[in-house]
Scaffold this motif. Structure first.
Motif, PDB file in Angstrom:
ATOM      1  N   MET A  31       4.257  19.826  17.275  1.00 46.90           N
ATOM      2  CA  MET A  31       3.178  20.330  18.101  1.00 46.90           C
ATOM      3  C   MET A  31       2.371  21.416  17.418  1.00 46.90           C
ATOM      4  N   GLN A  32       3.009  22.261  16.642  1.00 45.48           N
ATOM      5  CA  GLN A  32       2.344  23.390  15.996  1.00 45.48           C
ATOM      6  C   GLN A  32       2.160  23.173  14.501  1.00 45.48           C
ATOM      7  N   LYS A  33       2.007  21.907  14.102  1.00 43.49           N
ATOM      8  CA  LYS A  33       1.865  21.606  12.676  1.00 43.49           C
ATOM      9  C   LYS A  33       0.652  20.710  12.440  1.00 43.49           C
ATOM     10  N   LEU A  70       0.828  -1.192   0.000  1.00 39.52           N
ATOM     11  CA  LEU A  70       0.000   0.000   0.000  1.00 39.52           C
ATOM     12  C   LEU A  70       0.868   1.250   0.000  1.00 39.52           C
ATOM     13  N   GLU A  71       0.299   2.301  -0.535  1.00 34.52           N
ATOM     14  CA  GLU A  71       0.977   3.590  -0.548  1.00 34.52           C
ATOM     15  C   GLU A  71       0.408   4.462   0.567  1.00 34.52           C
ATOM     16  N   THR A  72       1.260   4.847   1.503  1.00 39.45           N
ATOM     17  CA  THR A  72       0.872   5.708   2.612  1.00 39.45           C
ATOM     18  C   THR A  72       1.290   7.146   2.288  1.00 39.45           C
ATOM     19  N   GLN A  73       0.346   8.058   2.361  1.00 42.32           N
ATOM     20  CA  GLN A  73       0.613   9.460   2.039  1.00 42.32           C
ATOM     21  C   GLN A  73       0.436  10.311   3.283  1.00 42.32           C
ATOM     22  N   ALA A  74       1.328  11.297   3.451  1.00 42.87           N
ATOM     23  CA  ALA A  74       1.259  12.196   4.600  1.00 42.87           C
ATOM     24  C   ALA A  74       1.587  13.608   4.146  1.00 42.87           C
ATOM     25  N   LEU A  75       0.940  14.568   4.803  1.00 41.55           N
ATOM     26  CA  LEU A  75       1.198  15.990   4.543  1.00 41.55           C
ATOM     27  C   LEU A  75       1.326  16.702   5.886  1.00 41.55           C
ATOM     28  N   VAL A  76       2.456  17.380   6.080  1.00 43.46           N
ATOM     29  CA  VAL A  76       2.716  18.142   7.305  1.00 43.46           C
ATOM     30  C   VAL A  76       2.891  19.598   6.919  1.00 43.46           C
ATOM     31  N   SER A  77       2.090  20.467   7.529  1.00 42.94           N
ATOM     32  CA  SER A  77       2.164  21.900   7.227  1.00 42.94           C
ATOM     33  C   SER A  77       1.970  22.693   8.512  1.00 42.94           C
ATOM     34  N   THR A  78       2.360  23.937   8.488  1.00 47.27           N
ATOM     35  CA  THR A  78       2.237  24.789   9.664  1.00 47.27           C
ATOM     36  C   THR A  78       0.765  25.057   9.955  1.00 47.27           C
ATOM     37  N   ALA A  79       0.387  24.953  11.228  1.00 50.44           N
ATOM     38  CA  ALA A  79      -0.996  25.187  11.633  1.00 50.44           C
ATOM     39  C   ALA A  79      -1.367  26.639  11.396  1.00 50.44           C
ATOM     40  N   ALA A  80      -2.429  26.854  10.636  1.00 56.62           N
ATOM     41  CA  ALA A  80      -2.800  28.221  10.237  1.00 56.62           C
ATOM     42  C   ALA A  80      -3.635  28.923  11.292  1.00 56.62           C
ATOM     43  N   TYR A  81      -4.362  28.169  12.104  1.00 49.87           N
ATOM     44  CA  TYR A  81      -5.307  28.791  13.032  1.00 49.87           C
ATOM     45  C   TYR A  81      -4.986  28.475  14.493  1.00 49.87           C
ATOM     46  N   GLY A  82      -3.741  28.225  14.803  1.00 55.37           N
ATOM     47  CA  GLY A  82      -3.343  28.018  16.184  1.00 55.37           C
ATOM     48  C   GLY A  82      -3.469  26.583  16.639  1.00 55.37           C
ATOM     49  N   THR A  83      -4.645  26.003  16.522  1.00 58.47           N
ATOM     50  CA  THR A  83      -4.865  24.618  16.950  1.00 58.47           C
ATOM     51  C   THR A  83      -4.522  23.664  15.820  1.00 58.47           C
ATOM     52  N   PRO A  84      -3.524  22.812  15.976  1.00 57.04           N
ATOM     53  CA  PRO A  84      -3.137  21.910  14.881  1.00 57.04           C
ATOM     54  C   PRO A  84      -4.205  20.857  14.605  1.00 57.04           C
ATOM     55  N   GLN A  85      -4.347  20.494  13.348  1.00 55.91           N
ATOM     56  CA  GLN A  85      -5.312  19.477  12.946  1.00 55.91           C
ATOM     57  C   GLN A  85      -4.628  18.120  12.789  1.00 55.91           C
ATOM     58  N   ARG A  86      -5.346  17.081  13.143  1.00 52.31           N
ATOM     59  CA  ARG A  86      -4.885  15.703  12.953  1.00 52.31           C
ATOM     60  C   ARG A  86      -5.989  14.954  12.222  1.00 52.31           C
ATOM     61  N   SER A  87      -5.715  14.567  10.995  1.00 48.12           N
ATOM     62  CA  SER A  87      -6.730  13.918  10.168  1.00 48.12           C
ATOM     63  C   SER A  87      -6.147  12.669   9.528  1.00 48.12           C
ATOM     64  N   ALA A  88      -6.918  11.591   9.536  1.00 46.12           N
ATOM     65  CA  ALA A  88      -6.477  10.325   8.934  1.00 46.12           C
ATOM     66  C   ALA A  88      -7.619   9.726   8.140  1.00 46.12           C
ATOM     67  N   THR A  89      -7.340   9.349   6.901  1.00 47.67           N
ATOM     68  CA  THR A  89      -8.311   8.682   6.029  1.00 47.67           C
ATOM     69  C   THR A  89      -7.827   7.261   5.752  1.00 47.67           C
ATOM     70  N   GLY A  90      -8.606   6.273   6.198  1.00 42.48           N
ATOM     71  CA  GLY A  90      -8.209   4.878   6.026  1.00 42.48           C
ATOM     72  C   GLY A  90      -7.326   4.358   7.134  1.00 42.48           C
ATOM     73  N   PHE A  91      -7.081   5.189   8.161  1.00 44.88           N
ATOM     74  CA  PHE A  91      -6.213   4.792   9.275  1.00 44.88           C
ATOM     75  C   PHE A  91      -6.819   5.340  10.555  1.00 44.88           C
ATOM     76  N   ASP A  92      -6.615   4.652  11.672  1.00 42.44           N
ATOM     77  CA  ASP A  92      -7.172   5.053  12.954  1.00 42.44           C
ATOM     78  C   ASP A  92      -6.524   6.359  13.413  1.00 42.44           C
ATOM     79  N   HIS A  93      -7.310   7.428  13.569  1.00 45.05           N
ATOM     80  CA  HIS A  93      -6.730   8.722  13.924  1.00 45.05           C
ATOM     81  C   HIS A  93      -6.184   8.728  15.346  1.00 45.05           C
ATOM     82  N   ARG A  94      -6.718   7.878  16.225  1.00 46.75           N
ATOM     83  CA  ARG A  94      -6.172   7.805  17.578  1.00 46.75           C
ATOM     84  C   ARG A  94      -4.782   7.178  17.570  1.00 46.75           C
ATOM     85  N   ARG A  95      -4.589   6.196  16.731  1.00 47.70           N
ATOM     86  CA  ARG A  95      -3.248   5.619  16.616  1.00 47.70           C
ATOM     87  C   ARG A  95      -2.301   6.605  15.945  1.00 47.70           C
TER      88      ARG A  95
END
Length: 462
Positions: free
Chosen positions: A355-357, A313-338
């Motif tokens: 922490m700020q990304k 499988l191909e795993t894709q990730a994108l890390v960028s600077t948090a634009a609104y202070g609170t960083p977002q954590r999003s996962a599609t097809g993978f457990d977001h808690r893990r």
């Protein structure tokens, strides 16, 4: 006429009670008990039951048998002429079994079922539809290229009593109910799709399947909470529960076994949605890997296993600077808690500050994978995107990551290595603990054993 009995059933776990209870004693959920009416037996039914019990002597009843005296034999299977469906069912359809096929609206449940029975010309099948007309089913069969089939009898009916009358007349070898939420029985005074109707209809179909030996496939809807409508009532009654899942915006569909009394629940079937129907995917690795991802950061390849099938499988990730202070954590097809746990390991044990990304993770192809061996590729893809450095082509990996940063061993490592070698990969990172008993000399791929996450990242990025 005898008065109907009133019972209370938990809509979450199926627990029954004589009166309404605020908190379910079985599952602990609040306000889940629903009132249902259970039709009592009529006079004629009670008389027949009494006469039967009088005719049956004690000697004619089943008696206890020693376990060693019971003969064990494999149940004969009905070939569905579909390798993926046969795999999920455990080798085929068992006569007298009742199967529940669940999925979201529009995902392709009816298409899969109709396509399967159209490919079984040797079987006489009754397809009962409570949602679509005969014209709609004919158009779908024409689209599948099997519009002139003679083995499938179509019945548009919602009354359970009428359905059993047609079954008695036609004597089919397989019965399809599409869907159970549209079928109702006269014994229960409630609307179709209600908890009591679903319960009584499913129980009647179960009795029919067990007494006649004719298998029944029931199609069920998924609620907005993601569970089967008529929740655990149906899962308790049926023999096998298979779920058809996938994103409607992607072409791939997953057939996953949730419960199976006649086989393993770890099997997985993969289909590709096409204009002419669903095509079984026998080698998913070649389709799920993008061939032009060179020089692109945030992409890592993992050797995963679902059931007994290995694929890459191909795993894709994108890390960028948090634009609104609170960083977002999003996962599609993978457990977001893990994912949150792996990001904490990456920050604590490896020293990368995230922490700020914002971090976004996606499994290519719209698949949902639960294999723990994907941990290593998730961390590698996140780090690759964070430093904007691509992982060299020809590298793949498999390994579970612990909280202390160690790379834990995974199962079926030989199958993962063989699949990566077959697809032309030159390097694979595996847990060092998996080297025990592994003959590395028989593989042409270079194996890199690691104990910690830092060693894996050093092998990938130098």
């Amino acid at each position: 006429m005898a008065k109907d009995k009133i019972a209370y059933v938990c809509s979450n776990c199926g627990q029954e009670a004589a009166k309404w209870i605020g908190k379910c004693p079985a599952c602990g959920q609040w306000n889940t008990f629903k009132e249902i009416r259970v039709a009592s037996e009529t006079g004629s039914q009670a008389a027949r039951a009494a006469a039967t019990s009088l005719r049956t002597s004690l000697s004619g009843r089943p008696r206890p048998t020693a376990l060693r005296d019971i003969s064990a034999h494999e149940s004969p299977r009905i070939d569905m002429n579909d390798s993926e469906l046969n795999r999920v069912l455990g080798g085929g359809l068992v006569p007298g079994s009742i199967i529940l096929l669940g999925g979201e609206p529009g995902i392709g449940k009816s298409t899969l079922t109709l396509q399967t029975i159209l490919n079984m010309p040797e079987r006489n099948v009754l397809y009962v539809s409570g949602e679509e007309s005969m014209h709609q089913l004919k158009m779908r069969a024409d689209r599948l290229g099997k519009g002139d089939s003679t083995n499938v009898q179509i019945l548009c009916e919602t009354s359970l009593e009428h359905i059993f009358a047609h079954i008695k007349e036609l004597r089919p070898e397989l019965v399809i109910i599409d869907s159970i939420q549209t079928i109702s029985t006269e014994e229960v005074e409630s609307a179709p799709g209600s908890l009591s109707q679903v319960r009584e209809c499913a129980a009647a179909l179960l009795r029919f399947a067990k007494s006649s030996g004719i298998p029944v496939i029931i199609i069920g809807h998924i609620t907005k909470e993601g569970t089967l409508a008529g929740p655990k009532i149906l899962e308790h009654i049926v023999d096998t529960v298979i779920q058809f899942e996938g994103d409607q915006h992607y072409i791939y569909r997953i057939l996953r076994s949730i419960k199976n009394r006649f086989g393993s629940t770890s099997e997985l079937g993969i289909y590709e949605m096409q204009q002419t129907g669903l095509r079984p995917v026998t080698n998913p690795s070649e389709l799920l890997l993008t061939q032009d991802h060179a020089e692109l950061s945030g992409i890592a390849i993992t050797a995963a296993i679902e059931g007994v099938r290995p694929f890459l499988l191909e795993t894709q990730a994108l890390v960028s600077t948090a634009a609104y202070g609170t960083p977002q954590r999003s996962a599609t097809g993978f457990d977001h808690r893990r994912l949150n746990m792996l990001l904490a390991v990456l920050e604590k044990r490896v020293g990368f500050k995230l922490m700020q990304k914002d971090v976004f993770v996606n499994i290519a192809g719209g698949l949902r994978v639960t294999d723990m061996a994907m941990d290593l590729s998730i961390i590698a893809a996140v780090l690759s995107s964070n430093v904007d450095t691509a992982i060299e082509a020809g590298w793949c990996m498999a390994g579970e990551v612990g909280l202390s940063g160690e790379v834990r061993p995974v199962g079926r490592i030989e199958q993962r290595i063989a699949e990566a070698e077959k697809l032309g990969f030159q390097h694979i990172i595996i847990p060092k603990a998996n080297l025990k008993g592994l003959n590395t000399g028989k593989y042409g791929i270079q194996i890199h054993p690691v104990r910690k996450v830092e060693e894996a990242l050093r092998a990938l990025f130098g």
